[in-house]
Design an enzyme around this catalytic site. Structure first.
Site, short mmCIF file in Angstrom:
data_model
loop_
_atom_site.label_atom_id
_atom_site.label_comp_id
_atom_site.label_asym_id
_atom_site.label_seq_id
_atom_site.Cartn_x
_atom_site.Cartn_y
_atom_site.Cartn_z
N ASP A 29 0.86 -1.19 0.00
CA ASP A 29 0.00 0.00 0.00
C ASP A 29 0.90 1.24 0.00
O ASP A 29 2.10 1.12 0.28
CB ASP A 29 -0.91 0.02 1.25
N GLY A 77 -13.60 6.20 -2.29
CA GLY A 77 -14.21 6.71 -1.07
C GLY A 77 -15.71 6.61 -1.20
O GLY A 77 -16.23 5.93 -2.09
N ALA A 99 -20.57 -2.85 -6.79
CA ALA A 99 -21.96 -2.73 -7.26
C ALA A 99 -22.13 -1.47 -8.12
O ALA A 99 -23.13 -1.34 -8.82
CB ALA A 99 -22.90 -2.68 -6.07
N CYS A 100 -21.14 -0.57 -8.07
CA CYS A 100 -21.20 0.66 -8.88
C CYS A 100 -21.08 0.37 -10.38
O CYS A 100 -21.25 1.28 -11.19
CB CYS A 100 -20.11 1.63 -8.47
N TYR A 138 -15.85 6.06 -11.46
CA TYR A 138 -15.49 4.89 -10.65
C TYR A 138 -16.08 3.59 -11.20
O TYR A 138 -15.37 2.57 -11.31
CB TYR A 138 -15.98 5.16 -9.22
N LYS A 187 -14.11 0.29 -12.95
CA LYS A 187 -14.21 -1.06 -12.36
C LYS A 187 -14.67 -2.07 -13.43
O LYS A 187 -14.16 -3.18 -13.50
CB LYS A 187 -15.22 -1.05 -11.21
N GLU A 241 -15.38 8.71 3.85
CA GLU A 241 -16.17 7.72 4.58
C GLU A 241 -17.48 7.40 3.86
O GLU A 241 -18.01 8.21 3.13
CB GLU A 241 -16.45 8.20 6.01
N LYS A 242 -17.99 6.17 4.11
CA LYS A 242 -19.25 5.73 3.52
C LYS A 242 -20.39 5.96 4.52
O LYS A 242 -20.15 6.24 5.70
CB LYS A 242 -19.17 4.23 3.21
N ARG A 276 -30.12 0.97 0.21
CA ARG A 276 -28.91 0.18 -0.04
C ARG A 276 -28.99 -1.10 0.79
O ARG A 276 -29.79 -1.21 1.71
CB ARG A 276 -27.64 0.94 0.42
P1 NAD Z 1 -9.74 1.74 1.20
O1 NAD Z 1 -9.70 3.10 0.58
O2 NAD Z 1 -9.83 1.64 2.68
O3 NAD Z 1 -8.50 0.88 0.71
C1 NAD Z 1 -7.87 1.07 -0.53
C2 NAD Z 1 -6.38 1.15 -0.28
O4 NAD Z 1 -5.71 1.31 -1.55
C3 NAD Z 1 -5.99 2.35 0.59
O5 NAD Z 1 -5.30 1.94 1.76
C4 NAD Z 1 -5.10 3.18 -0.32
O6 NAD Z 1 -4.01 3.80 0.36
C5 NAD Z 1 -4.60 2.14 -1.30
N1 NAD Z 1 -4.09 2.79 -2.51
C6 NAD Z 1 -4.67 3.83 -3.18
N2 NAD Z 1 -3.86 4.22 -4.17
C7 NAD Z 1 -2.76 3.42 -4.12
C8 NAD Z 1 -1.57 3.36 -4.89
N3 NAD Z 1 -1.36 4.21 -5.91
N4 NAD Z 1 -0.65 2.42 -4.57
C9 NAD Z 1 -0.86 1.57 -3.52
N5 NAD Z 1 -1.97 1.58 -2.76
C10 NAD Z 1 -2.91 2.51 -3.06
O7 NAD Z 1 -10.98 0.97 0.49
P2 NAD Z 1 -11.66 -0.41 0.86
O8 NAD Z 1 -13.03 -0.11 1.33
O9 NAD Z 1 -10.77 -1.24 1.68
O10 NAD Z 1 -11.79 -1.04 -0.61
C11 NAD Z 1 -10.93 -2.07 -1.10
C12 NAD Z 1 -11.32 -2.39 -2.53
O11 NAD Z 1 -12.69 -2.79 -2.57
C13 NAD Z 1 -11.19 -1.22 -3.49
O12 NAD Z 1 -10.75 -1.68 -4.74
C14 NAD Z 1 -12.60 -0.70 -3.60
O13 NAD Z 1 -12.83 -0.02 -4.82
C15 NAD Z 1 -13.40 -1.99 -3.51
N6 NAD Z 1 -14.78 -1.76 -3.03
C16 NAD Z 1 -15.03 -1.42 -1.76
C17 NAD Z 1 -16.34 -1.22 -1.33
C18 NAD Z 1 -16.70 -0.88 0.09
O14 NAD Z 1 -17.89 -0.82 0.41
N7 NAD Z 1 -15.74 -0.64 0.97
C19 NAD Z 1 -17.41 -1.37 -2.24
C20 NAD Z 1 -17.11 -1.70 -3.54
C21 NAD Z 1 -15.79 -1.93 -3.94
#
Ligand code: NAD
Length: 334
Positions: free
Chosen positions: A35, A78, A119-120, A149, A153, A191-192, A220
């Site tokens: 990360d 986000g 889901a987006c 976004y 995806k 935040e969500k 949702r």
């Molecule tokens: P999050 O933002 O907490 O985690 C994503 C991580 O990716 C972050 O820690 C960020 O620092 C890291 N990151 C961003 N750019 C980077 C880069 N250039 N190099 C290395 N790391 C990088 O999000 P999350 O909720 O843990 O989501 C994880 C995955 O699941 C993502 O791909 C997100 O799109 C997908 N997702 C999440 C949700 C949800 O409800 N949380 C829903 C749909 C999809």
């Protein structure tokens, strides 16, 4: 020590990635986390943690070297307030991350690769009502994904399919539906809704009103983090390579979510609606028919229980950081 295998988790400093590293360690894997930052709220249990910017090719060659499997979670993302106002940044960063991680996995001879979609990706035209039909995997097409976004995806999903068909890389694709729980971002703009509502309720006194985006009738479904990481792992171990929903199929409105959190907090909370704020689609739910068929399993933690754990954690964090009086964190006993 004998490990089940060596795996890499990208986005291991984020919410789901951090929980997934803990899960995979408990399952007996050697885990490399990658990360741009370490986890925000506790130390990583990863065997190795590399701070790398995965937008760049050379970083990915290091990140995916010498592992059997890659869980690709890194993304610039986000909540709705963020993704509706940072489209170019999201599309640029995530396209670079996704293609470079996937290609480096191929070059490094990785056997399995799991991509985390959303889901987006589902078409807006199926989500215009508060009480829509639950979304099935095949509803993704004809495509009309969330601008920015969602399209990015969907494109990455297709790339995974092509890499499997043309290069033989065993790819898996999961579509998350609103994952929430402790250790998730709860302030700062990314935040969500569940975390934002827990924070607002925690900081409010009984009888206060909190700001709700839109009229609160948007709907949702929400899935607790422990179910999410178990589902990811089960999908990785399965033979199913087409995209699969991972979420709960219990749909509720934002108004109901606020009432539920207020009940957990033991506070009387009123709602002040801000119709100028982004709301995303009007209604969305997950159809879990295929999830049940493919994995023989589905998420089990109730929304009430998940919210209770999340509210407890967020109010604890706010108390620790001095933003909330200790008395405010008292939980209702009911
Ligand atoms: P999050 O933002 O907490 O985690 C994503 C991580 O990716 C972050 O820690 C960020 O620092 C890291 N990151 C961003 N750019 C980077 C880069 N250039 N190099 C290395 N790391 C990088 O999000 P999350 O909720 O843990 O989501 C994880 C995955 O699941 C993502 O791909 C997100 O799109 C997908 N997702 C999440 C949700 C949800 O409800 N949380 C829903 C749909 C999809």
């Amino acid at each position: 020590m004998t490990y089940k295998g060596k795996v890499a988790v990208t986005g291991a400093g984020g919410f789901i990635g951090h929980h997934l590293v803990s899960y995979l360690k408990a399952e007996g894997y050697w885990v490399r986390g990658i990360d741009v930052k370490h986890p925000d709220y506790e130390n990583t249990p990863a065997d190795e943690f590399l701070e790398l910017d995965l937008r760049y090719w050379d970083s990915n060659l290091i990140a995916t070297k010498g592992v059997d499997e890659v869980y690709a979670l890194a993304a610039n993302m986000g909540g709705i307030g963020f993704i509706e106002t940072h489209k170019a940044e999201i599309v640029r960063d995530n396209t670079m991350i996704n293609m470079h991680t996937l290609e480096s996995a191929r070059v490094n001879g990785v056997h399995r690769y799991l991509y985390t979609s959303s889901a987006c990706i589902y078409p807006g035209y199926l989500q215009n009502e508060s009480n829509p039909a639950p979304l099935k995997e095949e509803d993704a097409y004809p495509a009309a994904a969330e601008d920015g976004y969602g399209w990015e995806k969907l494109y990455a999903e297709r790339a995974c399919r092509h890499y499997r068909e043309d290069f033989g890389l065993e790819t898996r694709v999961v579509r998350f539906h609103n994952i929430f729980g402790p250790l998730g971002t709860y302030d700062g703009g990314r935040e969500k809704s569940p975390a934002a509502i827990c924070r607002k309720v925690a900081l409010a006194a009984t009888g206060d009103s909190i700001e709700v985006w839109g009229d609160g009738e948007q709907t949702r479904s929400y899935c607790y983090i422990d179910d999410c990481v178990e589902g990811i792992y089960r999908l990785m171990r399965s033979a199913h390579h087409d995209p699969l929903n991972l979420g709960q199929d219990r749909m509720i409105s934002i108004n109901q979510l606020v009432d539920m959190v207020a009940g957990i907090a033991g506070k009387k909370i009123y709602k002040a609606y801000d119709l100028t704020k982004p709301q995303g689609v009007r209604g969305r739910n997950s159809d879990n028919t295929r999830l049940r068929q493919v994995l023989g399993w589905e998420p089990a933690v109730s929304l009430e229980e998940g919210l209770r754990r999340t509210y407890t954690w967020i109010s604890g964090e706010l108390t620790r950081s001095g933003q909330m009086e200790p008395r405010g964190s008292a939980l209702a006993t009911a």
